[in-house]
Design an enzyme around this catalytic site. Structure first.
Site, PDB file in Angstrom:
ATOM      1  N   TYR A  80      -6.586  -5.634  -8.921  1.00  0.00           N
ATOM      2  CA  TYR A  80      -6.292  -4.234  -8.586  1.00  0.00           C
ATOM      3  C   TYR A  80      -4.815  -3.908  -8.705  1.00  0.00           C
ATOM      4  O   TYR A  80      -4.453  -2.818  -9.177  1.00  0.00           O
ATOM      5  CB  TYR A  80      -6.876  -3.861  -7.215  1.00  0.00           C
ATOM      6  CG  TYR A  80      -6.095  -4.296  -5.995  1.00  0.00           C
ATOM      7  CD1 TYR A  80      -5.200  -3.429  -5.381  1.00  0.00           C
ATOM      8  CD2 TYR A  80      -6.266  -5.557  -5.432  1.00  0.00           C
ATOM      9  CE1 TYR A  80      -4.489  -3.812  -4.246  1.00  0.00           C
ATOM     10  CE2 TYR A  80      -5.571  -5.942  -4.304  1.00  0.00           C
ATOM     11  CZ  TYR A  80      -4.683  -5.080  -3.712  1.00  0.00           C
ATOM     12  OH  TYR A  80      -3.981  -5.454  -2.604  1.00  0.00           O
ATOM     13  N   GLU A 134     -20.690  16.233  -4.262  1.00  0.00           N
ATOM     14  CA  GLU A 134     -22.095  16.648  -4.174  1.00  0.00           C
ATOM     15  C   GLU A 134     -22.993  15.769  -5.059  1.00  0.00           C
ATOM     16  O   GLU A 134     -24.188  15.661  -4.824  1.00  0.00           O
ATOM     17  CB  GLU A 134     -22.271  18.126  -4.531  1.00  0.00           C
ATOM     18  CG  GLU A 134     -22.022  18.474  -5.984  1.00  0.00           C
ATOM     19  CD  GLU A 134     -22.235  19.977  -6.265  1.00  0.00           C
ATOM     20  OE1 GLU A 134     -23.288  20.509  -5.875  1.00  0.00           O
ATOM     21  OE2 GLU A 134     -21.349  20.582  -6.889  1.00  0.00           O
ATOM     22  N   CYS A 191       0.797  -1.238   0.000  1.00  0.00           N
ATOM     23  CA  CYS A 191       0.000   0.000   0.000  1.00  0.00           C
ATOM     24  C   CYS A 191       0.826   1.283   0.000  1.00  0.00           C
ATOM     25  O   CYS A 191       0.575   2.189  -0.792  1.00  0.00           O
ATOM     26  CB  CYS A 191      -0.909   0.074   1.226  1.00  0.00           C
ATOM     27  SG  CYS A 191      -1.315  -1.468   2.031  1.00  0.00           S
ATOM     28  N   LYS A 226       3.299   1.852  -3.004  1.00  0.00           N
ATOM     29  CA  LYS A 226       2.409   1.903  -4.184  1.00  0.00           C
ATOM     30  C   LYS A 226       1.707   3.262  -4.271  1.00  0.00           C
ATOM     31  O   LYS A 226       1.706   3.911  -5.303  1.00  0.00           O
ATOM     32  CB  LYS A 226       1.407   0.746  -4.079  1.00  0.00           C
ATOM     33  CG  LYS A 226       0.438   0.543  -5.199  1.00  0.00           C
ATOM     34  CD  LYS A 226      -0.879   1.275  -5.073  1.00  0.00           C
ATOM     35  CE  LYS A 226      -1.663   1.106  -3.825  1.00  0.00           C
ATOM     36  NZ  LYS A 226      -2.541  -0.027  -3.757  1.00  0.00           N
ATOM     37  N   GLU A 279      -3.416  -0.970 -11.071  1.00  0.00           N
ATOM     38  CA  GLU A 279      -2.705   0.158 -10.457  1.00  0.00           C
ATOM     39  C   GLU A 279      -1.340   0.356 -11.112  1.00  0.00           C
ATOM     40  O   GLU A 279      -0.964   1.485 -11.467  1.00  0.00           O
ATOM     41  CB  GLU A 279      -2.551  -0.084  -8.949  1.00  0.00           C
ATOM     42  CG  GLU A 279      -3.895   0.018  -8.230  1.00  0.00           C
ATOM     43  CD  GLU A 279      -3.842  -0.313  -6.746  1.00  0.00           C
ATOM     44  OE1 GLU A 279      -4.781   0.050  -6.038  1.00  0.00           O
ATOM     45  OE2 GLU A 279      -2.864  -0.951  -6.299  1.00  0.00           O
TER      46      GLU A 279
END
Ligand code: FAD
Length: 448
Positions: free
Chosen positions: A178, A442, A48, A51, A182
């Site tokens: 993933y 929003e 993590c 990366k 990535e």
């Protein structure tokens, strides 16, 4: 206690092991943790953290280009891999030191050796010592899986990718999960030519189909090549270092680096689990109950080695729950529902709760709300990249079952939205909330 060297012996000082060690020691237990590589584990050392720092580094490619549209006179820029790599490594070293200090401050003995189980209460250390403990916690994590075919030894995994001596010009990434996506984004932004080779016919299986399709479409339009239903036949390394990668039924690909991101398997091999009667499943994962207890009463396991959800915050929660339950007299179990997750691609994806197809499978019908928009910043930058937010809602109760999104800052936005999903809020609660304008987030309260 007098009968054992320790109250708790932890094998593996990664996300789960460090949390369990530190908290158990704070409750007054005598704790030792063995680490065969580096304190911090996969997340800190080769997961993590480095990366995400590379993702930040990579995104400057787009930011610098976009800055010109915002009036900044950006001269011709060049990227220097060695500078980023060395800064990232220095940051990893710093965090590793902090982790070590935290363990020391909590009076956890850190043993920098490989450990293996030799019985329900005993552990052998690679230095030759054998120690005993009332409880043993296995937190050895997982390791990359590499397919075997002629020449596959020329490929590398995420274990090696952070320390590359030089930036490859042509990169082939095997996998569709993933980590593959990535690194495809990272290397593409650095200016490498990237080809993703996928055995199946889709990327990011298990993620919401519309969101992952959007990532595929954006990635392709940026110039990342994808080959689907594609299996490796061989890799040949030429004298000049070029890899010639042959796949069934396709033209060979020439590359300077082949990165396998083909899944991770629990690290249980050679751990001696059989000596304590600890049972593993067909994938090599340690079987545990809801209290992280294995089939041996004195041995527990947390984190990737149990193959429940392979994410750092989950491993940490499991480590915390173990310590609270066993040493803190505060029985606690991890709730695996509505765990948010992200893919730090360019742009990133994030999601929590049920995908549309999972919800349809469970409930038959669902209400789905979407917002498909171009972020204001992208419009001015002339970047034709659309964000997509999606809300999956229970057809009768109006409860939000899942939120999935792709777009700038999606993981940052989703973490807050995940609180609402975890709390079981309804779509009406989102509608009742006034928009914070102008923002991308929003859109979450404006879906009609
Ligand atoms: P680990 O952190 O892997 O720790 C296990 C430790 O045990 C290691 O240090 C290992 O050296 C040690 N060990 C193993 N066997 C022995 C032995 N016999 N004796 C002594 N020591 C031993 N998760 C996220 O949440 N977000 C992300 O963005 C993310 N990105 C990732 C990117 C990559 C490239 C990778 C590979 C993983 C990523 N993960 C991410 C997953 C995350 O890193 C893991 O889920 C997490 O580290 C699991 O923690 P753990 O404690 O189970 O194991």
């Amino acid at each position: 206690m007098a009968d054992f060297d320790y109250d708790l012996f932890v094998i593996g000082a990664g996300s789960g092991g460090v949390r369990a060690s530190r908290v158990s020691a704070a409750y007054g237990a005598k704790v030792a943790v063995a680490e065969e590589y580096r304190v911090g584990g996969t997340c800190v050392i080769r997961g993590c953290v480095p990366k995400k720092l590379l993702v930040y580094g990579a995104h400057f490619a787009e930011d610098l280009a976009d800055a010109r549209r915002f009036g900044w006179q950006v001269p011709e820029c060049a990227f220097d891999w060695a500078t980023l790599r060395d800064h990232v490594m220095a940051e990893v070293d710093r965090i590793e030191t902090v982790y070590g200090q935290t363990l020391e401050n909590n009076k956890v003995e850190v043993i920098r050796e490989r450990a293996t189980v030799t019985g329900p209460h005993s552990v052998a250390l690679s230095g030759g010592r054998t120690v005993t403990a009332k409880h043993i916690l296995i937190a050895t994590g997982a390791t990359p899986m590499v397919p075997t075919f002629p020449g596959s030894e020329h490929g590398i995994t995420s274990n090696e990718v952070f320390g590359l001596p030089a930036l490859p010009k042509r990169v082939v990434i095997a996998g569709g999960g993933y980590i593959a996506n990535e690194f495809a984004g990272i290397f593409h932004e650095f200016g490498c030519r990237v080809t993703v080779v996928n055995r199946g016919d889709t990327i990011l299986r298990g993620y919401d189909a519309q969101i992952r399709d959007r990532l595929l479409q954006i990635s392709m339009s940026k110039g990342i090549d994808f080959r689907f239903n594609c299996t490796f036949e061989s890799v040949e390394k030429r004298d000049d270092g070029t890899l010639v990668i042959r796949t069934a039924g396709d033209d060979p690909i020439e590359a300077d680096m082949l990165l396998f991101a083909t899944g991770r398997k629990p690290l249980t091999e050679g751990l001696g689990l059989e000596t304590a009667g600890v049972v593993i499943d067909g994938n090599g994962a340690i079987k545990v109950d809801a209290d992280n207890r294995t089939t041996c009463d004195s041995v527990y396991a947390v984190g990737d080695v149990t193959n429940r959800i392979q994410l750092t915050p989950v491993a940490i929660r499991e480590g915390q729950a173990f310590a609270d339950t066993v040493f803190g007299n505060k029985p606690r179990r991890v709730d695996y529902n509505n765990v948010p997750a992200a893919v730090f691609s360019h742009p990133p994806m994030a999601g929590v709760g049920l995908t549309e197809s999972q919800a349809r499978e469970r409930l038959g019908s669902v209400k789905v709300f979407t917002s498909d928009f171009r972020a204001m910043k992208n419009v001015l930058a002339g970047r034709n990249e659309r964000a997509l937010y999606k809300m999956v809602v229970h057809p009768e109760t109006d409860v939000v079952l899942g939120i999935h999104m792709i777009g700038p800052e999606a993981p940052e936005i989703l973490q807050a939205a995940a609180v609402a999903v975890k709390a079981g809020l309804t779509k009406q609660a989102f509608d009742d909330t006034v928009a914070l304008h102008p923002s991308m987030a929003e859109e979450l309260v404006l879906m009609r």
